[in-house]
Design an enzyme around this catalytic site. Sequence first.
Site: not given
Ligand code: IFM
Length: 477
Positions: A167, A373
């Site tokens: 990210e 994710e």
């Molecule tokens: O916890 C975070 C993660 O570290 C990165 N992506 C989003 C998740 C939820 O906010």
Amino acid sequence: MPESVTFPPGFLWGAATSSYQIEGAVREDGRTPSIWDTFSHTPGKVAFDENGDVAVDHYHRYRDDVAMMAGLDLAAYRFSVSWSRVQPTGRGPAVQRGLDFYRRLVDELLTHGIEPVVTLYHWDLPQELEDAGGWPERETAYRFAEYADMVGRALGDRVVRWATVNEPWCAAFLGYSSGVHAPGRTDPAAALRAAHHLNLAHGLGTSALRQVLPSRAQLAVSLNSQVIRALTDSPADLDARRRIDHLANGVFHGPLLQGAYPETLLSDTAALTDWSFVRDGDLKAINQPIDWLGLNYYTPVVVSAAGGGPKGPRADAHGGGEHSPWPAADDIAFHQPPGERTVMGWTIDPTGLYDLITTYSRLRPDLQLFVTENGAAYDDKPETDGQVLDPERIAYLHAHLAAVHRAVSDGADVGGYFLWSLMDNFEWAWGYSKRFGAVYVDYATQARTPKASAHWYAGIARTGQLPAEPPVLGRAG
Ligand code: IFM
């Protein structure tokens, strides 16, 4: 939907975490502070002034955690390496004790038949590198390549799938423009420089890994590419959508996957920077061949030209703040999409995940995609009998997995899905107040209790089959 749908054979079922969010042990075995240690110890930056000093103590409990993952039938575990544990100041030789922790973790996973998937950078830059200028400085990308080489040498004999950066949008724009994440700077021009140097870090890091990893290694980056929707079809709203799409997505996938920044991104931001930090050869260095692409998805973004709704910096998906994460976009309004929300305030919209997958599948049909994710935070509490029932999370996961399956049925090449997160943990500026885990953590005792969603997900991981409907769970009270 038929009674159940079946995912392709070999589809990888996993769960994800990141180093600062779970490890704790911040002063052990030579580790020095990262920007998140500094930020979280600065009063007022994190809810309740919480920090990752102990987190969920995974550094000491990793063996039990891996056994727990095996009990939940996970085929893969995606975790990140703490740079300041491995190369404490971001320069100089690797610290063996730091590398040894990850070797032990990987060995433990392999012993249990769980594939380790390594992310090199999930936001915890060594503080010394931030003191030297951080991601807005080009040197940080060179430092990253050296760090990638070190981790590649240490784990390359036993890890196949790697991601360089997780990210980069959050690292650049929440870290350097809105300042709601570490290092907490509020300089939109610096955020654009940071974005470029994160891209460069990916490219140089990928090249460094290729030098030291066996040819079977599979390299990638994980993007939180955002699904941006226009409020209306008016030309002004569509243009607002285009601009935010560039700032959220094109600024990364342009150079990473297509070899150039979008022309209009450069003109949209011309008042802030002339982009002269992009040097000759950078785009080639960034646009390295990769083997797969990670996509992280939670909720879509709706925009309009200002005047169509509330103005000003949006309470962003990763925390509000007075400053906008979006450089040169103060005239664009952000709108809460309609529909049910999780406790993050994020609208639940599984169609967004379908749209994201199919968009990237069209953009780069040659790349296998992984959902690296996806998940939801809810106010989970143990029942009187100790169970943790989280039907809302099951419904969220069910709907999003159905969207993944639909994309696969429509021809997208998706290799796997990683639930965020394996267990409750430090949710950045929200501290421990938001629980994303499939496993409940009692922060006072560090006891782990798989929630109903963990058991449900285990069934899917075991069979590769998603039932037509989520189960109905009765709460005991
Ligand atoms: O916890 C975070 C993660 O570290 C990165 N992506 C989003 C998740 C939820 O906010």
